[in-house]
Design a protein around this motif. Structure first.
Motif, short mmCIF file in Angstrom:
data_model
loop_
_atom_site.label_atom_id
_atom_site.label_comp_id
_atom_site.label_asym_id
_atom_site.label_seq_id
_atom_site.Cartn_x
_atom_site.Cartn_y
_atom_site.Cartn_z
N LEU A 51 31.07 45.14 46.60
CA LEU A 51 31.28 45.30 45.16
C LEU A 51 30.11 46.03 44.51
N ASP A 52 28.89 45.69 44.91
CA ASP A 52 27.72 46.36 44.35
C ASP A 52 27.74 47.85 44.67
N SER A 169 32.09 42.06 34.04
CA SER A 169 32.28 40.64 33.74
C SER A 169 33.50 40.06 34.41
N ARG A 170 34.42 40.91 34.87
CA ARG A 170 35.61 40.44 35.57
C ARG A 170 35.37 40.24 37.07
N TRP A 171 34.21 40.68 37.56
CA TRP A 171 33.90 40.54 38.98
C TRP A 171 32.72 39.63 39.26
N TYR A 172 31.74 39.60 38.34
CA TYR A 172 30.49 38.87 38.59
C TYR A 172 30.42 37.58 37.78
N LYS A 173 29.79 36.57 38.39
CA LYS A 173 29.59 35.29 37.71
C LYS A 173 28.47 35.41 36.69
N TYR A 240 40.52 45.42 39.03
CA TYR A 240 40.24 44.01 38.75
C TYR A 240 40.46 43.17 40.02
N PRO A 241 39.89 41.96 40.06
CA PRO A 241 40.16 41.08 41.22
C PRO A 241 41.64 40.78 41.40
N GLU A 252 38.18 38.20 51.36
CA GLU A 252 37.23 38.60 50.32
C GLU A 252 37.92 38.76 48.98
N HIS A 253 39.12 39.32 49.01
CA HIS A 253 39.87 39.52 47.78
C HIS A 253 40.22 38.19 47.11
N ALA A 254 40.66 37.24 47.91
CA ALA A 254 40.99 35.92 47.37
C ALA A 254 39.74 35.21 46.86
#
Length: 490
Positions: A51-52, A169-173, A240-241, A252-254
């Protein structure tokens, strides 16, 4: 018989993270050493690494976004105003008009983003079009043509920054977001440093090439680069996830979706609600905290407006245009390191307000130094202090994303709406740096010091409100014997 990948998915997805804390790479660490916990850590580390890598493309886009936004200041040093017949404050108006598009477009754009499944296509297409408009500025023959093109650039550029922050913000905590947002926004430092170096080369070597002035080549080259990178973004940026992601394994996707569900516990659902657009906007408009922190963001943007005129401020030291542009690079290279360091510490300590105060204190120090003397060494040191403060708006915007609802559409509206309020500061900012106040710009520095102080005061009020909400939640949990739930970052 199930495939190995299916078996992997079944064994890894239902894991319980327990009481997790962020590790050095942003993964959730667990004190238990059971095989499931270890598998979760490995899977999460692989997910974040992939992701990074994809999200890093946002840095490249943001570098070009800032270069396209600030190239007029560099072109000004080599005849841009004179060739287009600008008079009085027309140059300031040319800078300001860009942000009218920001003011009108950011919230609707983020609402669109919360409804579509392909943000990569949307953001990249907008980027390619604003690159074409940047090229048009280069072929302008009068002030009004350049003004019209730059005005339209603002509408397209407005989609990117709040859209990119929302996408992150939709991928990271929450405890991962500040560092990633800072790394993304470090593009400001890279863009001004690299943009200054590129501009110095173009303006020094391309005067008269193929019959065009050097400042026109500046817009041509940067515009073409923007179009090229925009096309590449269609294939590289993540969606998006909840959207298909061929670059992730099923496990990983889940896990990417599960992480967002875990992060939103006690703060509403993660996924967007298709019918919530207008109600989300209404709830933002009627929330006094939105206007409070939005005004703080506006003051923060305006107090940092020196970056629009950085080449002009460097030129007050008396060097040639080429040397002035070269001197712009070192402060921003250092600011990139500073931004990532401060944001990483903010994430690690889960604290926002103190880091905002620290960043804006460096800004105020730089302004005080600059207006105290015309000594070349001291004024150059002041530019270093100013540049380090750029991380302040990153932390404010990350704090906004951390604080307001985690549902897809509401978070999109919150980021877009408050960035819209913040952009109002950017509209008036060019007039703070009137050429009639140069070369000392004492009035400009005093105004920006007042704005930075106002931002700190408003953020303190916001923090006090969140402290009270956290205390009330803790008291309720104690009274009802409930487990510890959601807490606002302070």
């Amino acid at each position: 018989m199930s495939s190995p990948r299916t078996s992997e998915s079944r064994s890894l997805l239902p894991l319980d993270i327990g009481n997790s804390t962020p590790s050095a790479y942003g993964t959730s660490s667990n004190n238990n050493d059971d095989p499931e916990s270890i598998s979760r850590k490995v899977l999460e580390r692989n997910l974040l690494r992939k992701l990074d890598f994809r999200a890093a493309y946002l840095v490249l886009i943001y570098i070009l976004n800032q270069m396209d936004r600030n190239n007029a200041a560099a072109a000004r040093l080599r005849g841009f105003e004179e060739d287009l017949g600008m008079k009085g404050r027309q140059f300031n108006t040319l800078i300001s008009c860009l942000y009218i598009g920001y003011l009108l477009t950011q919230t609707p754009s983020n609402l669109i983003l919360s409804r579509i499944s392909k943000p990569s296509l949307y953001l990249s297409s907008c980027m390619s079009v604003w690159g074409l408009l940047t090229i048009l500025i280069g072929i302008s023959t009068n002030y009004y043509q350049a003004l019209s093109s730059r005005f339209l650039v603002g509408f397209l550029e407005a989609t990117f920054y709040p859209g990119a922050v929302y996408l992150l913000s939709r991928w990271y905590k929450r405890e991962e977001l500040g560092y990633r947002t800072a790394f993304f926004t470090a593009g400001v430092g890279f863009s001004i440093a690299f943009g200054s170096l590129l501009a110095s080369v173009i303006l020094a070597t391309m005067e008269g090439f193929l019959g065009y002035a050097a400042w026109r080549w500046l817009f041509f080259i940067e515009g073409y680069l923007t179009v090229f990178v925009g096309i590449g973004g269609m294939f590289i940026l993540p969606d998006y996830p909840s959207s298909p992601a061929r670059w992730l394994t099923p496990a990983e996707h889940a896990l990417a979706q599960k992480r967002m569900e875990e992060d939103s516990e006690g703060h509403g659902p993660v996924e967007p609600k298709p019918s919530g657009g207008f109600s989300d906007l209404l709830s933002m408009i009627t929330d006094w905290r939105v206007w409070l922190i939005g005004t703080a963001l506006s003051c923060c943007y305006a107090s940092l407006s020196f970056n629009m005129f950085f080449p002009t401020l460097a030129a007050t030291m008396g060097y040639s245009p080429t040397i002035s542009l070269l001197l712009c690079a070192p402060p921003w290279i250092m600011s990139t390191v500073t931004a990532v360091t401060i944001a990483s510490h903010s994430d690690a300590t889960r604290e926002r307000f103190g880091h905002i105060v620290f960043a804006l204190s460096m800004l105020i120090t730089g302004y005080v130094l600059a207006m105290s003397t015309m000594n070349v060494t001291v004024r150059y040191i002041s530019l270093f202090f100013m540049a380090q403060a750029q991380v302040a708006n990153v932390i404010v915007l990350t704090w906004i994303s951390n604080t307001f609802a985690r549902s897809g559409s509401k978070n999109a509206v919150a980021i877009g709406f408050m960035n819209t309020i913040g952009t109002s500061g950017s509209i008036i900012s060019p007039y703070i740096w009137s050429s009639s106040w140069g070369p000392t710009y004492t009035n400009s520095y005093l105004i920006c010091i007042a704005l930075a102080s106002t931002c700190i005061s408003l953020c303190w009020v916001f923090r006090r409100n969140l402290e009270r909400l956290n205390a009330a939640a803790e008291a309720e949990e104690r009274e009802l014997d409930l487990p510890k739930g959601y807490r606002y970052m302070l």
